[in-house]
Design a protein around this motif. Structure first.
Motif, PDB file in Angstrom:
ATOM      1  N   GLN A  30       9.646  -5.520  16.206  1.00 28.38           N
ATOM      2  CA  GLN A  30       8.299  -5.572  15.634  1.00 28.38           C
ATOM      3  C   GLN A  30       7.371  -4.602  16.355  1.00 28.38           C
ATOM      4  O   GLN A  30       6.594  -3.884  15.733  1.00 28.38           O
ATOM      5  CB  GLN A  30       7.747  -6.999  15.722  1.00 28.38           C
ATOM      6  CG  GLN A  30       6.350  -7.172  15.175  1.00 28.38           C
ATOM      7  CD  GLN A  30       6.299  -7.141  13.668  1.00 28.38           C
ATOM      8  OE1 GLN A  30       7.290  -7.406  13.001  1.00 28.38           O
ATOM      9  NE2 GLN A  30       5.153  -6.804  13.137  1.00 28.38           N
ATOM     10  N   VAL A  31       7.445  -4.569  17.663  1.00 27.91           N
ATOM     11  CA  VAL A  31       6.600  -3.678  18.465  1.00 27.91           C
ATOM     12  C   VAL A  31       6.937  -2.219  18.157  1.00 27.91           C
ATOM     13  O   VAL A  31       6.048  -1.377  18.029  1.00 27.91           O
ATOM     14  CB  VAL A  31       6.771  -3.976  19.968  1.00 27.91           C
ATOM     15  CG1 VAL A  31       6.114  -2.923  20.825  1.00 27.91           C
ATOM     16  CG2 VAL A  31       6.212  -5.352  20.287  1.00 27.91           C
ATOM     17  N   THR A  32       8.220  -1.925  18.020  1.00 30.75           N
ATOM     18  CA  THR A  32       8.646  -0.563  17.713  1.00 30.75           C
ATOM     19  C   THR A  32       8.163  -0.142  16.326  1.00 30.75           C
ATOM     20  O   THR A  32       7.714   0.979  16.134  1.00 30.75           O
ATOM     21  CB  THR A  32      10.182  -0.450  17.790  1.00 30.75           C
ATOM     22  OG1 THR A  32      10.591  -0.824  19.109  1.00 30.75           O
ATOM     23  CG2 THR A  32      10.658   0.950  17.488  1.00 30.75           C
ATOM     24  N   ALA A  33       8.231  -1.053  15.369  1.00 29.27           N
ATOM     25  CA  ALA A  33       7.815  -0.751  13.994  1.00 29.27           C
ATOM     26  C   ALA A  33       6.304  -0.563  13.883  1.00 29.27           C
ATOM     27  O   ALA A  33       5.828   0.219  13.066  1.00 29.27           O
ATOM     28  CB  ALA A  33       8.275  -1.856  13.057  1.00 29.27           C
ATOM     29  N   ALA A  34       5.548  -1.275  14.695  1.00 34.48           N
ATOM     30  CA  ALA A  34       4.085  -1.212  14.647  1.00 34.48           C
ATOM     31  C   ALA A  34       3.597  -0.358  15.811  1.00 34.48           C
ATOM     32  O   ALA A  34       3.013  -0.857  16.763  1.00 34.48           O
ATOM     33  CB  ALA A  34       3.493  -2.610  14.702  1.00 34.48           C
ATOM     34  N   GLN A  35       3.853   0.942  15.730  1.00 32.08           N
ATOM     35  CA  GLN A  35       3.482   1.843  16.820  1.00 32.08           C
ATOM     36  C   GLN A  35       1.998   1.735  17.127  1.00 32.08           C
ATOM     37  O   GLN A  35       1.178   1.600  16.225  1.00 32.08           O
ATOM     38  CB  GLN A  35       3.852   3.271  16.472  1.00 32.08           C
ATOM     39  CG  GLN A  35       5.333   3.511  16.460  1.00 32.08           C
ATOM     40  CD  GLN A  35       5.666   4.970  16.210  1.00 32.08           C
ATOM     41  OE1 GLN A  35       4.827   5.764  15.840  1.00 32.08           O
ATOM     42  NE2 GLN A  35       6.922   5.316  16.430  1.00 32.08           N
ATOM     43  N   GLY A  36       1.672   1.774  18.394  1.00 29.24           N
ATOM     44  CA  GLY A  36       0.290   1.658  18.816  1.00 29.24           C
ATOM     45  C   GLY A  36      -0.131   0.227  19.098  1.00 29.24           C
ATOM     46  O   GLY A  36      -1.246  -0.021  19.528  1.00 29.24           O
ATOM     47  N   SER A  37       0.768  -0.719  18.852  1.00 26.87           N
ATOM     48  CA  SER A  37       0.453  -2.127  19.120  1.00 26.87           C
ATOM     49  C   SER A  37       0.395  -2.373  20.615  1.00 26.87           C
ATOM     50  O   SER A  37       1.058  -1.699  21.403  1.00 26.87           O
ATOM     51  CB  SER A  37       1.527  -3.043  18.523  1.00 26.87           C
ATOM     52  OG  SER A  37       1.494  -2.989  17.146  1.00 26.87           O
ATOM     53  N   TRP A  38      -0.399  -3.345  20.979  1.00 29.56           N
ATOM     54  CA  TRP A  38      -0.493  -3.770  22.371  1.00 29.56           C
ATOM     55  C   TRP A  38       0.245  -5.088  22.522  1.00 29.56           C
ATOM     56  O   TRP A  38       0.120  -5.984  21.687  1.00 29.56           O
ATOM     57  CB  TRP A  38      -1.938  -3.950  22.779  1.00 29.56           C
ATOM     58  CG  TRP A  38      -2.716  -2.673  22.874  1.00 29.56           C
ATOM     59  CD1 TRP A  38      -2.251  -1.414  22.637  1.00 29.56           C
ATOM     60  CD2 TRP A  38      -4.080  -2.538  23.210  1.00 29.56           C
ATOM     61  NE1 TRP A  38      -3.260  -0.503  22.819  1.00 29.56           N
ATOM     62  CE2 TRP A  38      -4.397  -1.166  23.171  1.00 29.56           C
ATOM     63  CE3 TRP A  38      -5.079  -3.441  23.541  1.00 29.56           C
ATOM     64  CZ2 TRP A  38      -5.657  -0.685  23.454  1.00 29.56           C
ATOM     65  CZ3 TRP A  38      -6.341  -2.953  23.830  1.00 29.56           C
ATOM     66  CH2 TRP A  38      -6.624  -1.592  23.796  1.00 29.56           C
ATOM     67  N   VAL A  39       1.002  -5.222  23.592  1.00 34.93           N
ATOM     68  CA  VAL A  39       1.741  -6.449  23.871  1.00 34.93           C
ATOM     69  C   VAL A  39       1.240  -7.011  25.190  1.00 34.93           C
ATOM     70  O   VAL A  39       1.200  -6.308  26.202  1.00 34.93           O
ATOM     71  CB  VAL A  39       3.263  -6.187  23.962  1.00 34.93           C
ATOM     72  CG1 VAL A  39       3.999  -7.489  24.213  1.00 34.93           C
ATOM     73  CG2 VAL A  39       3.766  -5.499  22.717  1.00 34.93           C
ATOM     74  N   PHE A  40       0.840  -8.269  25.151  1.00 36.37           N
ATOM     75  CA  PHE A  40       0.405  -8.965  26.358  1.00 36.37           C
ATOM     76  C   PHE A  40       1.388 -10.092  26.638  1.00 36.37           C
ATOM     77  O   PHE A  40       1.720 -10.873  25.746  1.00 36.37           O
ATOM     78  CB  PHE A  40      -0.994  -9.567  26.175  1.00 36.37           C
ATOM     79  CG  PHE A  40      -2.082  -8.537  26.061  1.00 36.37           C
ATOM     80  CD1 PHE A  40      -2.776  -8.132  27.190  1.00 36.37           C
ATOM     81  CD2 PHE A  40      -2.407  -7.979  24.843  1.00 36.37           C
ATOM     82  CE1 PHE A  40      -3.787  -7.191  27.099  1.00 36.37           C
ATOM     83  CE2 PHE A  40      -3.422  -7.034  24.730  1.00 36.37           C
ATOM     84  CZ  PHE A  40      -4.113  -6.635  25.864  1.00 36.37           C
TER      85      PHE A  40
END
Length: 68
Positions: A30-40
């Motif tokens: 999911q993080v890879t698909a949604a480039q620019g996402s922030w993960v906390f």
């Protein structure tokens, strides 16, 4: 059926947020698909590229947000 551990993930978007269950590999995808996402993870910003290899605890608080 996968025996991979599932985590509660808060996902924020334009309509608010939702809570979903994801495995660590699903989260990484999911993080890879949604480039620019922030993960906390536990209120600490982590590098999206590191999510797949992280050692997540059962009680980790994970939030996925669009980058500002």
């Amino acid at each position: 059926m996968s025996n991979e551990k599932k985590f509660e993930v808060e996902v924020a978007d334009a309509s608010g947020h939702s809570v979903v269950e994801m495995t660590q590999s699903e989260l990484a995808a999911q993080v890879t698909a949604a480039q620019g996402s922030w993960v906390f993870v536990n209120d600490q910003l982590v590098n999206a590229a590191d999510v797949a290899a992280m050692n997540l605890a059962d009680d980790s608080r994970i939030r996925l947000m669009p980058g500002l």
